[in-house]
Motif scaffolding. Structure first.
Motif, short mmCIF file in Angstrom:
data_model
loop_
_atom_site.label_atom_id
_atom_site.label_comp_id
_atom_site.label_asym_id
_atom_site.label_seq_id
_atom_site.Cartn_x
_atom_site.Cartn_y
_atom_site.Cartn_z
N GLY A 47 0.78 -1.24 0.00
CA GLY A 47 0.00 0.00 0.00
C GLY A 47 0.80 1.28 0.00
N LYS A 48 2.11 1.21 -0.19
CA LYS A 48 2.90 2.44 -0.22
C LYS A 48 4.13 2.26 -1.11
CE LYS A 48 5.31 1.26 4.10
NZ LYS A 48 5.62 1.70 5.48
N GLY A 49 4.56 3.37 -1.70
CA GLY A 49 5.74 3.34 -2.55
C GLY A 49 5.55 4.14 -3.82
N LYS A 50 6.65 4.37 -4.53
CA LYS A 50 6.62 5.11 -5.79
C LYS A 50 6.55 4.13 -6.96
CE LYS A 50 9.23 9.04 -3.94
NZ LYS A 50 10.43 9.89 -4.06
N VAL A 51 5.65 4.44 -7.90
CA VAL A 51 5.48 3.53 -9.03
C VAL A 51 5.54 4.29 -10.35
CG1 VAL A 51 4.04 1.99 -7.62
CG2 VAL A 51 2.95 3.71 -9.09
N ALA A 52 5.79 3.53 -11.41
CA ALA A 52 5.83 4.06 -12.76
C ALA A 52 4.75 3.38 -13.59
CB ALA A 52 7.20 3.83 -13.40
N PHE A 53 4.26 4.09 -14.58
CA PHE A 53 3.19 3.57 -15.44
C PHE A 53 3.64 3.68 -16.89
CE2 PHE A 53 -1.36 4.68 -17.08
CZ PHE A 53 -1.42 3.47 -17.75
N LEU A 54 3.82 2.52 -17.54
CA LEU A 54 4.15 2.48 -18.97
C LEU A 54 2.85 2.34 -19.74
CD1 LEU A 54 6.94 1.90 -17.68
CD2 LEU A 54 7.41 0.42 -19.65
N GLU A 55 2.47 3.42 -20.41
CA GLU A 55 1.20 3.46 -21.14
C GLU A 55 1.34 2.80 -22.51
OE1 GLU A 55 -0.75 7.59 -20.00
OE2 GLU A 55 1.34 7.82 -20.61
N GLY A 56 0.19 2.39 -23.06
CA GLY A 56 0.17 1.78 -24.38
C GLY A 56 0.23 2.80 -25.49
N GLN A 57 -0.11 2.36 -26.68
CA GLN A 57 -0.02 3.21 -27.87
C GLN A 57 -1.08 4.30 -27.83
OE1 GLN A 57 0.28 0.97 -31.47
NE2 GLN A 57 -0.29 2.67 -32.77
N ALA B 130 6.07 8.60 -12.45
CA ALA B 130 6.43 8.69 -13.87
C ALA B 130 5.43 7.91 -14.69
CB ALA B 130 7.84 8.14 -14.10
N ARG B 131 5.07 8.47 -15.84
CA ARG B 131 4.19 7.75 -16.78
C ARG B 131 4.53 8.21 -18.19
NH1 ARG B 131 -1.84 8.90 -15.49
NH2 ARG B 131 -2.12 7.96 -17.54
N GLN B 132 4.59 7.26 -19.10
CA GLN B 132 4.97 7.60 -20.47
C GLN B 132 4.55 6.46 -21.40
OE1 GLN B 132 9.08 8.81 -20.95
NE2 GLN B 132 9.08 8.30 -23.13
N PRO B 133 4.08 6.77 -22.60
CA PRO B 133 3.75 5.71 -23.56
C PRO B 133 5.00 4.97 -24.01
CG PRO B 133 2.71 7.79 -24.18
CD PRO B 133 3.71 8.11 -23.11
N ALA B 134 4.85 3.67 -24.21
CA ALA B 134 5.90 2.86 -24.83
C ALA B 134 5.31 2.03 -25.96
CB ALA B 134 6.58 1.96 -23.79
N ASP B 135 4.12 2.41 -26.41
CA ASP B 135 3.51 1.91 -27.66
C ASP B 135 3.29 0.40 -27.72
OD1 ASP B 135 3.56 4.56 -28.35
OD2 ASP B 135 5.30 4.38 -29.67
N PHE B 136 3.12 -0.24 -26.56
CA PHE B 136 2.90 -1.69 -26.52
C PHE B 136 4.09 -2.48 -27.08
CE2 PHE B 136 -1.82 -0.51 -26.92
CZ PHE B 136 -2.08 -0.71 -25.57
N ASP B 137 5.27 -1.89 -27.07
CA ASP B 137 6.45 -2.47 -27.71
C ASP B 137 7.51 -2.83 -26.67
OD1 ASP B 137 8.01 -2.76 -30.45
OD2 ASP B 137 9.35 -1.70 -29.08
#
Length: 306
Positions: A149-159, A186-193
């Motif tokens: 329930g705690k901590g820093k996470v990143a989100f790799l978004e799709g295309q 942090a969050r950023q697209p990586a295009d499902f690749d």
């Protein structure tokens, strides 16, 4: 010589068009399936499911690969209509850019079904997709609980531009809000690749070395992220993915990925053919068909092998 030059140019243009469409322009085709790419195990699963269902029904299906180019999907839909298909199924490269491809079928009065991703325009009989919003929420809960329930996470978004990326992101955002101790840094697209997933993750780690968790909106990006994380993947950093491909399941079993939200691509493919046949008969269809997803972790991963 001038006439011969024109003939050669026309022949070259026809050859290029056939190469772009990636399919046979012969007759006798019942259904068309325009996939965004076959360079992804998930879409290969859709192809296998659709092909098996078509074979079981005694139907000839033309399955094409747009190689993530929406212009090719327009050409492929033109091929389907020239083959007088009874119905067409499209897995859009981009939900907006697919509108002209659907328009080709609409003008030819060929019913259209979309699969995995919606189309933001044109006449589409039904959209068959996994419940991406529910899957995004499930991924958020799984990641948060794995971190206590705690901590820093990143989100790799799709295309960007695809309904699947948008819906998974929506579900993840809704789900993660229930855990105030989790911070998405942090969050950023990586295009499902996979390769882009590795590169994006490496860049995120440069700016945020204390990332404790990652949600990647498909297995391919998650596997790329795991490569960037190295020995920390699944140990110091929990990684939750989405798709349930064979490579993703294997990584869960190995402990590299914490979990993956599994779709059912072969079922999606089979249902797309079923719905396309119904559409060709003029049956009234629901606007959307949601196929359930299921969480796969080390406890149940063996059940999903094969």
């Amino acid at each position: 010589m001038k006439g011969r030059g024109i003939a050669i140019t026309a022949a070259a243009a026809l050859t290029a068009a056939l190469a772009l469409s990636g399919c046979d322009r012969g007759g006798g085709t019942d259904l068309g399936l325009a996939l965004s790419t076959m360079n992804n195990p998930f879409f290969v699963g859709i192809k296998e499911g659709a092909r098996a269902e078509a074979k079981a029904r005694g139907l000839k299906i033309n399955i094409t690969d747009a190689q993530n180019d929406p212009i090719q999907q327009i050409s492929q839909m033109e091929t389907f209509t020239s083959q007088n298909v009874k119905a067409a199924v499209i897995n859009p490269v981009d939900s907006d850019a697919a509108v002209p491809a659907v328009g080709v079928a609409n003008r030819a009065d060929v019913p259209v079904i979309s699969i995995d991703r919606g189309v933001n325009g044109g006449r589409v009989g039904s959209t068959i997709a996994s419940d991406n919003v529910a899957g995004g929420r499930l991924a958020a809960r799984t990641l948060a609980e794995s971190l206590g329930g705690k901590g820093k996470v990143a989100f790799l978004e799709g295309q960007p531009g695809t309904s699947a990326a948008r819906e998974r992101g929506k579900g993840f955002e809704e789900g993660i809000r229930a855990y105030p101790g989790i911070e998405v840094v942090a969050r950023q697209p990586a295009d499902f690749d996979r390769t882009k997933g590795m590169d994006v993750m490496a860049n995120m780690l440069q700016a945020h070395r204390d990332i404790a968790g990652v949600f990647a909106a498909n297995d391919e990006m998650a596997l790329g992220a795991a490569k960037a994380l190295g020995s920390a993947a699944g140990k110091g950093v929990h990684v939750v993915a989405f798709d349930g491909t064979p490579d993703g399941i294997a990584a869960v079993r190995a402990g590299t990925l914490t979990a993956t939200v599994a779709q059912q691509p072969k079922l999606l493919g089979r249902q797309a053919v079923d719905w396309a046949v119904k559409a060709s008969k003029g049956e009234k269809l629901p606007a959307e068909v949601k196929v359930p997803v299921v969480l796969v972790d080390r406890k149940n991963a063996a059940e999903f092998d094969g």
